[in-house]
Motif scaffolding. Structure first.
Motif, PDB file in Angstrom:
ATOM      1  N   ILE A  66      -7.977   3.652   4.634  1.00 22.64           N
ATOM      2  CA  ILE A  66      -6.638   3.208   4.282  1.00 22.64           C
ATOM      3  C   ILE A  66      -6.324   3.703   2.874  1.00 22.64           C
ATOM      4  CG2 ILE A  66      -7.536   0.985   3.508  1.00 22.64           C
ATOM      5  CD1 ILE A  66      -4.889  -0.284   4.246  1.00 22.64           C
ATOM      6  N   SER A  67      -5.073   4.129   2.681  1.00 24.96           N
ATOM      7  CA  SER A  67      -4.585   4.529   1.361  1.00 24.96           C
ATOM      8  C   SER A  67      -3.282   3.782   1.099  1.00 24.96           C
ATOM      9  CB  SER A  67      -4.334   6.034   1.293  1.00 24.96           C
ATOM     10  OG  SER A  67      -5.526   6.749   1.499  1.00 24.96           O
ATOM     11  N   VAL A  68      -3.097   3.345  -0.147  1.00 18.19           N
ATOM     12  CA  VAL A  68      -1.906   2.586  -0.512  1.00 18.19           C
ATOM     13  C   VAL A  68      -1.297   3.207  -1.763  1.00 18.19           C
ATOM     14  CG1 VAL A  68      -1.003   0.321  -1.143  1.00 18.19           C
ATOM     15  CG2 VAL A  68      -2.942   0.486   0.425  1.00 18.19           C
ATOM     16  N   GLN A  69       0.028   3.395  -1.730  1.00 16.61           N
ATOM     17  CA  GLN A  69       0.751   3.926  -2.885  1.00 16.61           C
ATOM     18  C   GLN A  69       1.875   2.968  -3.251  1.00 16.61           C
ATOM     19  OE1 GLN A  69       2.264   7.727  -1.733  1.00 16.61           O
ATOM     20  NE2 GLN A  69       0.272   8.721  -1.798  1.00 16.61           N
ATOM     21  N   LEU A  70       2.071   2.782  -4.528  1.00 12.39           N
ATOM     22  CA  LEU A  70       3.193   1.993  -5.041  1.00 12.39           C
ATOM     23  C   LEU A  70       4.054   2.923  -5.878  1.00 12.39           C
ATOM     24  CD1 LEU A  70       4.580  -0.740  -5.386  1.00 12.39           C
ATOM     25  CD2 LEU A  70       3.165  -1.101  -7.409  1.00 12.39           C
ATOM     26  N   ASP A  71       5.282   3.144  -5.443  1.00 13.04           N
ATOM     27  CA  ASP A  71       6.221   4.053  -6.108  1.00 13.04           C
ATOM     28  C   ASP A  71       5.627   5.449  -6.289  1.00 13.04           C
ATOM     29  OD1 ASP A  71       8.074   1.989  -6.263  1.00 13.04           O
ATOM     30  OD2 ASP A  71       7.338   1.339  -8.220  1.00 13.04           O
ATOM     31  N   GLY A  72       4.883   5.915  -5.282  1.00  7.54           N
ATOM     32  CA  GLY A  72       4.312   7.263  -5.313  1.00  7.54           C
ATOM     33  C   GLY A  72       3.007   7.380  -6.075  1.00  7.54           C
ATOM     34  N   LYS A  73       2.551   6.308  -6.702  1.00  3.97           N
ATOM     35  CA  LYS A  73       1.295   6.338  -7.453  1.00  3.97           C
ATOM     36  C   LYS A  73       0.221   5.610  -6.653  1.00  3.97           C
ATOM     37  CE  LYS A  73       3.691   6.534 -11.787  1.00  3.97           C
ATOM     38  NZ  LYS A  73       4.347   5.737 -12.765  1.00  3.97           N
ATOM     39  N   PRO A  74      -0.962   6.202  -6.541  1.00  6.83           N
ATOM     40  CA  PRO A  74      -1.999   5.593  -5.692  1.00  6.83           C
ATOM     41  C   PRO A  74      -2.555   4.285  -6.266  1.00  6.83           C
ATOM     42  CG  PRO A  74      -2.842   7.568  -6.784  1.00  6.83           C
ATOM     43  CD  PRO A  74      -1.385   7.476  -7.120  1.00  6.83           C
ATOM     44  N   LEU A  75      -2.595   3.266  -5.410  1.00  9.31           N
ATOM     45  CA  LEU A  75      -3.283   2.015  -5.731  1.00  9.31           C
ATOM     46  C   LEU A  75      -4.685   2.030  -5.120  1.00  9.31           C
ATOM     47  CD1 LEU A  75      -0.624  -0.772  -5.079  1.00  9.31           C
ATOM     48  CD2 LEU A  75      -1.446   0.056  -7.261  1.00  9.31           C
ATOM     49  N   VAL A  76      -4.762   2.516  -3.881  1.00  4.82           N
ATOM     50  CA  VAL A  76      -6.020   2.611  -3.148  1.00  4.82           C
ATOM     51  C   VAL A  76      -6.048   3.982  -2.498  1.00  4.82           C
ATOM     52  CG1 VAL A  76      -7.389   1.667  -1.258  1.00  4.82           C
ATOM     53  CG2 VAL A  76      -6.000   0.137  -2.652  1.00  4.82           C
ATOM     54  N   THR A  77      -7.132   4.714  -2.683  1.00  3.06           N
ATOM     55  CA  THR A  77      -7.240   6.047  -2.102  1.00  3.06           C
ATOM     56  C   THR A  77      -8.421   6.111  -1.141  1.00  3.06           C
ATOM     57  OG1 THR A  77      -6.311   7.000  -4.118  1.00  3.06           O
ATOM     58  CG2 THR A  77      -7.437   8.511  -2.623  1.00  3.06           C
ATOM     59  N   ARG A  78      -8.102   6.287   0.116  1.00  3.92           N
ATOM     60  CA  ARG A  78      -9.083   6.458   1.200  1.00  3.92           C
ATOM     61  C   ARG A  78     -10.214   5.425   1.153  1.00  3.92           C
ATOM     62  NH1 ARG A  78     -10.388  12.419   2.818  1.00  3.92           N
ATOM     63  NH2 ARG A  78     -10.961  11.242   4.657  1.00  3.92           N
ATOM     64  N   HIS A  79      -9.813   4.152   1.087  1.00  3.37           N
ATOM     65  CA  HIS A  79     -10.794   3.061   1.152  1.00  3.37           C
ATOM     66  C   HIS A  79     -11.379   3.041   2.556  1.00  3.37           C
ATOM     67  CE1 HIS A  79     -12.681  -0.807   0.531  1.00  3.37           C
ATOM     68  NE2 HIS A  79     -12.118  -1.224   1.653  1.00  3.37           N
ATOM     69  N   ARG A  80     -12.682   3.110   2.641  1.00  2.62           N
ATOM     70  CA  ARG A  80     -13.358   3.236   3.939  1.00  2.62           C
ATOM     71  C   ARG A  80     -13.350   1.912   4.710  1.00  2.62           C
ATOM     72  NH1 ARG A  80     -19.044   6.232   4.887  1.00  2.62           N
ATOM     73  NH2 ARG A  80     -18.995   6.064   7.144  1.00  2.62           N
ATOM     74  N   ILE A  81     -12.903   1.977   5.981  1.00  2.00           N
ATOM     75  CA  ILE A  81     -12.857   0.816   6.859  1.00  2.00           C
ATOM     76  C   ILE A  81     -13.963   0.927   7.909  1.00  2.00           C
ATOM     77  CG2 ILE A  81     -11.483  -0.482   8.517  1.00  2.00           C
ATOM     78  CD1 ILE A  81     -10.295  -0.651   5.743  1.00  2.00           C
ATOM     79  N   ASN A  82     -13.910   1.983   8.714  1.00  2.00           N
ATOM     80  CA  ASN A  82     -14.919   2.320   9.735  1.00  2.00           C
ATOM     81  C   ASN A  82     -15.144   1.216  10.772  1.00  2.00           C
ATOM     82  OD1 ASN A  82     -15.966   4.752  10.254  1.00  2.00           O
ATOM     83  ND2 ASN A  82     -17.894   4.435   9.194  1.00  2.00           N
ATOM     84  N   ARG A  83     -14.076   0.555  11.205  1.00  2.00           N
ATOM     85  CA  ARG A  83     -14.130  -0.447  12.275  1.00  2.00           C
ATOM     86  C   ARG A  83     -12.887  -0.279  13.147  1.00  2.00           C
ATOM     87  NH1 ARG A  83     -14.997  -5.827   8.942  1.00  2.00           N
ATOM     88  NH2 ARG A  83     -12.794  -5.446   8.884  1.00  2.00           N
TER      89      ARG A  83
END
Length: 142
Positions: A66-83
């Motif tokens: 999962i990746s999360v961006q706020l106003d185009g700036k990354p908050l979380v980059t490719r956080h591994r889930i694997n489920r």
């Protein structure tokens, strides 16, 4: 005559091969994108203080990251889930944001060979202006 041990070994081997085959089939031929939902943050909503945004989702094979961006700036980059299902909480301190409109974008990618990706964007507004209230005494009670 075939012994029970040989039948047991053959059945166990067939079961293992079937399970491996199903996982390999899912890995190479999964064409569905992951399903995601964003809770506690609505489109065109107004927020102040701390907001705890919950992103949940699932995929037929499994969710890779999962990746999360706020106003185009990354908050979380490719956080591994694997489920195959997940729930991820994003603490959002609106006091650190400027007043006005903002966008939160969530990208979820599955773990299949094709790396099927889906994204969802929520536009929201921040208003951290303190509320000013005054009590007015009215002398005319009728």
């Amino acid at each position: 005559m075939i012994s029970r041990f040989k039948i047991f070994v053959a059945a166990g081997s067939l079961l293992v091969v079937s399970l491996i085959g199903m996982r390999l089939y899912g890995y190479f031929f999964d064409a569905t994108v992951p399903a995601i939902a964003i809770a506690n943050l609505q489109n065109d909503g107004w927020y102040c203080g701390d907001v705890s945004v919950v992103v949940s989702g699932s995929d037929g094979y499994k969710v890779a990251d999962i990746s999360v961006q706020l106003d185009g700036k990354p908050l979380v980059t490719r956080h591994r889930i694997n489920r195959d299902t997940f729930e991820y909480t994003i603490p959002l301190a609106t006091k650190t944001l400027t007043q006005g409109k903002h966008q939160l974008r969530v990208d979820v990618c599955d773990a299949s060979y094709h790396r099927n990706t889906t994204s969802e964007t929520v536009t929201f507004s921040v208003d951290n202006t303190p509320l000013n209230a005054a009590f007015v005494k009215n002398s005319d009670y009728r």
